[in-house]
Design an enzyme around this catalytic site. Structure first.
Site, PDB file in Angstrom:
ATOM      1  N   CYS A   2      19.431  81.172  -2.751  1.00 26.87           N
ATOM      2  CA  CYS A   2      20.562  81.499  -1.891  1.00 26.87           C
ATOM      3  C   CYS A   2      21.597  80.394  -1.998  1.00 26.87           C
ATOM      4  CB  CYS A   2      20.213  81.664  -0.420  1.00 26.87           C
ATOM      5  SG  CYS A   2      19.003  82.924  -0.087  1.00 26.87           S
ATOM      6  N   ARG A  27      21.911  80.911  -7.891  1.00 27.07           N
ATOM      7  CA  ARG A  27      20.933  80.580  -6.860  1.00 27.07           C
ATOM      8  C   ARG A  27      20.329  81.824  -6.197  1.00 27.07           C
ATOM      9  NH1 ARG A  27      21.084  75.323  -5.171  1.00 27.07           N
ATOM     10  NH2 ARG A  27      20.039  75.923  -3.266  1.00 27.07           N
ATOM     11  N   TRP A  74      19.167  85.545  -2.089  1.00 24.31           N
ATOM     12  CA  TRP A  74      17.918  85.892  -2.786  1.00 24.31           C
ATOM     13  C   TRP A  74      16.965  86.287  -1.672  1.00 24.31           C
ATOM     14  CZ3 TRP A  74      12.776  84.470  -2.840  1.00 24.31           C
ATOM     15  CH2 TRP A  74      12.032  84.872  -3.961  1.00 24.31           C
ATOM     16  N   ASN A 100      20.082  79.497   4.334  1.00 23.59           N
ATOM     17  CA  ASN A 100      19.122  79.433   3.220  1.00 23.59           C
ATOM     18  C   ASN A 100      17.811  78.956   3.803  1.00 23.59           C
ATOM     19  OD1 ASN A 100      21.250  79.833   1.570  1.00 23.59           O
ATOM     20  ND2 ASN A 100      21.272  77.786   0.682  1.00 23.59           N
ATOM     21  N   GLY A 101      16.716  79.461   3.291  1.00 26.09           N
ATOM     22  CA  GLY A 101      15.420  78.990   3.777  1.00 26.09           C
ATOM     23  C   GLY A 101      14.673  80.104   4.473  1.00 26.09           C
ATOM     24  N   GLU A 490       5.508  78.234 -22.756  1.00 23.92           N
ATOM     25  CA  GLU A 490       6.946  78.240 -22.459  1.00 23.92           C
ATOM     26  C   GLU A 490       7.631  79.426 -23.143  1.00 23.92           C
ATOM     27  OE1 GLU A 490       8.779  77.008 -20.369  1.00 23.92           O
ATOM     28  OE2 GLU A 490      10.811  77.054 -21.137  1.00 23.92           O
ATOM     29  N   LYS A 494       9.697  82.386 -21.209  1.00 27.44           N
ATOM     30  CA  LYS A 494      11.085  82.777 -21.511  1.00 27.44           C
ATOM     31  C   LYS A 494      11.150  84.272 -21.758  1.00 27.44           C
ATOM     32  CE  LYS A 494      12.614  80.028 -20.350  1.00 27.44           C
ATOM     33  NZ  LYS A 494      12.243  78.724 -19.883  1.00 27.44           N
ATOM     34  N   GLU A 497      10.655  86.290 -18.440  1.00 28.50           N
ATOM     35  CA  GLU A 497      11.646  86.217 -17.368  1.00 28.50           C
ATOM     36  C   GLU A 497      12.977  86.852 -17.723  1.00 28.50           C
ATOM     37  OE1 GLU A 497      12.656  82.300 -15.822  1.00 28.50           O
ATOM     38  OE2 GLU A 497      12.491  81.408 -17.793  1.00 28.50           O
ATOM     39  N   HIS A 513     -11.809  84.850 -27.572  1.00 32.08           N
ATOM     40  CA  HIS A 513     -12.609  84.847 -26.337  1.00 32.08           C
ATOM     41  C   HIS A 513     -12.135  85.915 -25.368  1.00 32.08           C
ATOM     42  CE1 HIS A 513     -14.752  81.309 -27.645  1.00 32.08           C
ATOM     43  NE2 HIS A 513     -13.587  80.750 -27.968  1.00 32.08           N
ATOM     44  N   LYS A 612      17.627  80.455  -9.683  1.00 35.35           N
ATOM     45  CA  LYS A 612      17.486  79.210 -10.435  1.00 35.35           C
ATOM     46  C   LYS A 612      16.688  78.152  -9.686  1.00 35.35           C
ATOM     47  CE  LYS A 612      18.614  76.464 -13.879  1.00 35.35           C
ATOM     48  NZ  LYS A 612      17.842  76.666 -15.125  1.00 35.35           N
TER      49      LYS A 612
HETATM   50  C1  AGP Z   1      12.309  78.486 -16.005  1.00 31.62           C
HETATM   51  O1  AGP Z   1      12.891  79.235 -16.997  1.00 31.62           O
HETATM   52  C2  AGP Z   1      12.266  79.072 -14.692  1.00 31.62           C
HETATM   53  N1  AGP Z   1      13.412  79.743 -14.301  1.00 31.62           N
HETATM   54  C3  AGP Z   1      11.460  78.346 -13.635  1.00 31.62           C
HETATM   55  O2  AGP Z   1      10.139  78.476 -14.040  1.00 31.62           O
HETATM   56  C4  AGP Z   1      11.750  76.860 -13.349  1.00 31.62           C
HETATM   57  O3  AGP Z   1      11.431  76.085 -14.447  1.00 31.62           O
HETATM   58  C5  AGP Z   1      10.945  76.432 -12.114  1.00 31.62           C
HETATM   59  O4  AGP Z   1      11.327  77.208 -11.023  1.00 31.62           O
HETATM   60  C6  AGP Z   1      11.092  74.980 -11.785  1.00 31.62           C
HETATM   61  O5  AGP Z   1      12.398  74.639 -11.456  1.00 31.62           O
HETATM   62  P1  AGP Z   1      12.850  73.141 -11.347  1.00 31.62           P
HETATM   63  O6  AGP Z   1      12.704  72.527 -12.698  1.00 31.62           O
HETATM   64  O7  AGP Z   1      14.259  73.195 -10.882  1.00 31.62           O
HETATM   65  O8  AGP Z   1      11.941  72.469 -10.365  1.00 31.62           O
END
Ligand code: AGP
Length: 617
Positions: A2, A27, A74, A100-101, A490, A494, A497, A513, A612
Site C-alpha cells: 500500500c 507498493r 494491496w 497501511n498495515g 530464483e 521469477k 511471479e 527422488h 513490491k
Molecule cells: C522478488 O522478485 C519478490 N518480489 C519478493 O520475493 C522479494 O524478494 C521479497 O518480498 C523480499 O523483499 P525485500 O528484499 O524488499 O525484503
C-alpha cells in the site's frame, strides 16, 4: 505494501497526489483513492483497479483543493472494490483517513462502534480506525481544532493492536494533515509553502529532496508552512533529522524501456559496479566494508553466521552461504526471515546475523532483525533502501547501492546482494584461510563480471525466441547444483511471479527422488549447468529428463558445446570462476521469465496479487 501520499500547500493537490500514487503503484495496485478538502467539505474518489481508473474519475470531476490524502491499496481485509478502497470516512463524514498495515483488533473495535450506532460501508479494518478517531474527535473537549485532531488520532492509535502508517485530515481542521507510523514507513517532504507525506520518497522526489524519515511511534502534524513531530509513546522523544535524498526523479522512470523489470535487468553491469565501488583493496587482496562497524579483531572472532531474508533476498542469502563456507570456512546458516522469529536458533557468543532486504521494510525480515537483537546478537543489514527501517535499526551493514528497483520482480538487487556476499566472503576469507593470491584472483574475476553480463544481455533476442517457444507450458522445472541451486530457486520464483506458470527450483540430483514423476513432453526443464566441478553430474540428470521426453533448456559456459546434443535449447554465459557463476547464470533466467511473461500478455511490472514491499505478516 500500500502507498500513501498526502499534500498540503499552495498548488492543486489532485494532480500531485495522482502522480505520487503512480510512482508508488509498485507498493500495491488493486484499488486507489484520494480525498480532497474543498470549502470545508471532504470529497472522496475511490476506484477498484489500477490508478488509471482513479485518474479518469478524478479528471471527469476536476475537483479543486490544495490539501489532500491518497492511497494505492494491496488488499488485506476485504476484496479490491470501490467501497474497500481508501480513503475512508468516519461516521460524520468529516474525518478522512488512509492506512497501511493491519489493525489486528479491528473486529472488537468494530463491534463496539456498531453497538454505539456506527454504520460501516466497507469490510476494511481501516474504516474502523477512521470511525474510532472521528468519534474521539467528536467527543473531545479540546477547544483548539488542530490539537483536538492530533489528540484524537493519538488516542485512536493507542487503542489499536497492529501496524500502521496513516494520514488523516478533518473538514473542520482545514490546513492540517496528521500522519503517524508504527511498522509502515512514512516520510515527510519539506517544500516551500508546501509539505508532503508519503510511504516512499519516490512519490515526492520530483517536488522536494529534503525529507524527514519518520520512526516508529512518530506522529507528525503538517501545515503548509510547518511540521511538528511528536511521539505516540510518552516514554520516547521523537528524533527528527532532515535528510537529503540522493536520487532523482529520473532514477525511478522507465526511460526507453518497455518495463521497469527490463530496465533493471539491463542496469546490472552498472549496479554491480556500484556495489563494488571503493570496496576492493588490491594491496591487501581483501574487501573494505566500513559500514559493518566492527573491528578486525571482532570480525576475526566470528564463528557462526546466520543470514535471513525473504523471496529473492533469501535466494541471495543461499548463495552467500555457499560463498562464506567455501571462502571463509565459517559455519553459515540461512533461514527464511518469517521462520527465524518462530524458531529458537542456537547461537554462540560470536554469532553474527545478517538480514538481507532490498526494501529494508519487509516486516518478516524486520521481525528477524528485532528477534536477533533481542537475543543479544549483533545484527547487520544488507539493504538497498538507505532510509529504511532495517537500515536504521541494524547495528551496521552494507548498502548494495543498486538504485531504485521498481519492478515487483527483483532482478538487479539479487545480483548486487550476491556481489556484497562475495565481498563479505573475501573479507572473512582473508582473515582466515584465503591466500592473497586467491583473494586477488577473486577480485580480478569480480571486476570482470559487469562486462560478462553485458555479453549475456546481447543474447536477449535469442532468449526471447526460446521464451516464445515455451510460453504456453503448464509448468517449468529449474535445476542446478551447488552454488547454482539457489539460482534454480530464483529462476523458478521469477517465472512464477510474473508469468503465472507454476515453476519450482531444485538441486539437480533431487530429480530422481520424486520430481522426475512430473517430467513429460510439455513440461520444460531448465538446467543451470556451467562448466564446473559438477558439470558431468548435471549432464547425467539432463539425460534422465531426455529419456522421459522432457524438453530441456540449458544455461552453460561458452565453448561447452556438449549440451547442444542432448538439450533443445542452450544459452551460453561467458567463462568465469565457478563460485561467481550465479552472478551470470541468473541473468538469462531473468530474461527468460520476462519474455515468457510478455508472450503470455502478463503485466510484468505489476504481477497479480503481489506488491513490491511486503509490510504485513
Ligand atoms: C522478488 O522478485 C519478490 N518480489 C519478493 O520475493 C522479494 O524478494 C521479497 O518480498 C523480499 O523483499 P525485500 O528484499 O524488499 O525484503
Amino acid at each position: 505494501m500500500c502507498g500513501i501520499v498526502g499534500y498540503i500547500g499552495k498548488r492543486q493537490a489532485s494532480p500531485l497526489l495522482l502522480d505520487g500514487l503512480r510512482r508508488l503503484e509498485y507498493r500495491g495496485y488493486d484499488s486507489a483513492g484520494i480525498a480532497l478538502l474543498t470549502d470545508g467539505k471532504i470529497n472522496v474518489f475511490r476506484k477498484a483497479g489500477r490508478i488509471e481508473n482513479l485518474r479518469k474519475a478524478v479528471s471527469e470531476a476536476n475537483p479543486l483543493g490544495d490539501i489532500g490524502i491518497s492511497h494505492t491499496r494491496w488488499a488485506t481485509h476485504g476484496a479490491p472494490t470501490d467501497e474497500n478502497a481508501h480513503p475512508h470516512l468516519d461516521q460524520s463524514g468529516k474525518l478522512s483517513l488512509v492506512h497501511n498495515g493491519v489493525i489486528e483488533n479491528y473486529q472488537s473495535l468494530k463491534d463496539a462502534l456498531k453497538a454505539a450506532g456506527h454504520v460501516f460501508h466497507s469490510e476494511t479494518d481501516t474504516e474502523v480506525l477512521a470511525h474510532l478517531a472521528g468519534t474521539i474527535y467528536d467527543e473531545s473537549d479540546v477547544s483548539d481544532p488542530k490539537q483536538r485532531l492530533v489528540a484524537s488520532v493519538q488516542k485512536a492509535l493507542a487503542r489499536v493492536k497492529g501496524t500502521f502508517g496513516v494520514a488523516v485530515m478533518h473538514a473542520d481542521v482545514p490546513g492540517v494533515i496528521v500522519g503517524a507510523r508504527l511498522g509502515s514507513p512514512l516520510v515527510v517532504g519539506l517544500g516551500k509553502d508546501e509539505q508532503f507525506l508519503a510511504s516512499d520518497v519516490a512519490a515526492i522526489v520530483a517536488h522536494t529532496r529534503d525529507v524527514i524519515y519518520l520512526n516508529d511511534y512518530d506522529l507528525v502534524t503538517l501545515t503548509r508552512n510547518s511540521y511538528e513531530v511528536s511521539s505516540l509513546d510518552t516514554t520516547r522523544t521523537a528524533n527528527v533529522q532532515v535528510s537529503r535524498v540522493d536520487f532523482t526523479e529520473e532514477d525511478s522512470e522507465k526511460g526507453a524501456f518497455e518495463h521497469f523489470m527490463l530496465k533493471e535487468i539491463y542496469e546490472q553491469p552498472q549496479s554491480i559496479r556500484n556495489a563494488l565501488r571503493g570496496r576492493l583493496n588490491r594491496d591487501e587482496a581483501t574487501a573494505i566494508l566500513g559500514g559493518l562497524n566492527m573491528s578486525s579483531m571482532e570480525l576475526r572472532q566470528i564463528d557462526r553466521i546466520i543470514f535471513s531474508g525473504c523471496g529473492t533476498a533469501y535466494h541471495a542469502a543461499m548463495v552467500g552461504e555457499y560463498l562464506i563456507e567455501a571462502l571463509a570456512r565459517i559455519p553459515t546458516e540461512i533461514e527464511f526471515a518469517s521462520e527465524f522469529r518462530y524458531r529458537n536458533v542456537p547461537t554462540t557468543k560470536s554469532t553474527l546475523q545478517f538480514v538481507v532486504s532490498q526494501s529494508g521494510e519487509t516486516i518478516d525480515t524486520l521481525a528477524a532483525l528485532r528477534e536477533a537483537k533481542r537475543k543479544g546478537l549483533r545484527c547487520l543489514g544488507i539493504v538497498n533502501n538507505v532510509a529504511s527501517t532495517i537500515a536504521r535499526e541494524s547495528d551496521g551493514g552494507v548498502y548494495i547501492h543498486a538504485g531504485p528497483e521498481i519492478g515487483v520482480a527483483a532482478t538487479k538487487t539479487f545480483t548486487s546482494q550476491v556481489a556484497i556476499m562475495t565481498l563479505l566472503s573475501l573479507l572473512f576469507g582473508r582473515m582466515h584461510h584465503l591466500s592473497s593470491t586467491d583473494g586477488l584472483e577473486l577480485i580480478d574475476e569480480l571486476e570482470a563480471i559487469p562486462e560478462k553480463i553485458e555479453a549475456i544481455l546481447k543474447q536477449a533476442p535469442l532468449i526471447k525466441e526460446i521464451a516464445q517457444k515455451y510460453a504456453h507450458a503448464e509448468g517449468m522445472l529449474f535445476m542446478g547444483r551447488q552454488i547454482n541451486f539457489p539460482v534454480a530457486m530464483e529462476g523458478a520464483l521469477k517465472m512464477k511471479e510474473i508469468s503465472y506458470i507454476y515453476a519450482s527450483g531444485h538441486p539437480s540430483a533431487e530429480l530422481k527422488h520424486g520430481i522426475i514423476a512430473l517430467v513429460k513432453p510439455d513440461l520444460p526443464s531448465v538446467f543451470i549447468a556451467p562448466d564446473d566441478a559438477v558439470f558431468d553430474k548435471n549432464v547425467s540428470n539432463i539425460e534422465e529428463v531426455r529419456a522421459r521426453k522432457g524438453p530441456v533448456i540449458a544455461v552453460t559456459t561458452e565453448g561447452c558445446h556438449e549440451l547442444e546434443r542432448i538439450t533443445d535449447d542452450v544459452i551460453y554465459i561467458p567463462r568465469c570462476k565457478s563460485i561467481l557463476s550465479p552472478l551470470l547464470t541468473v541473468v538469462p533466467l531473468q530474461l527468460l521469465s520476462y519474455y515468457v511473461a510478455l508472450a503470455r500478455g502478463c503485466d510484468v511490472d505489476k504481477p497479480r496479487n503481489l506488491a513490491k514491499s511486503v509490510t504485513v505478516e
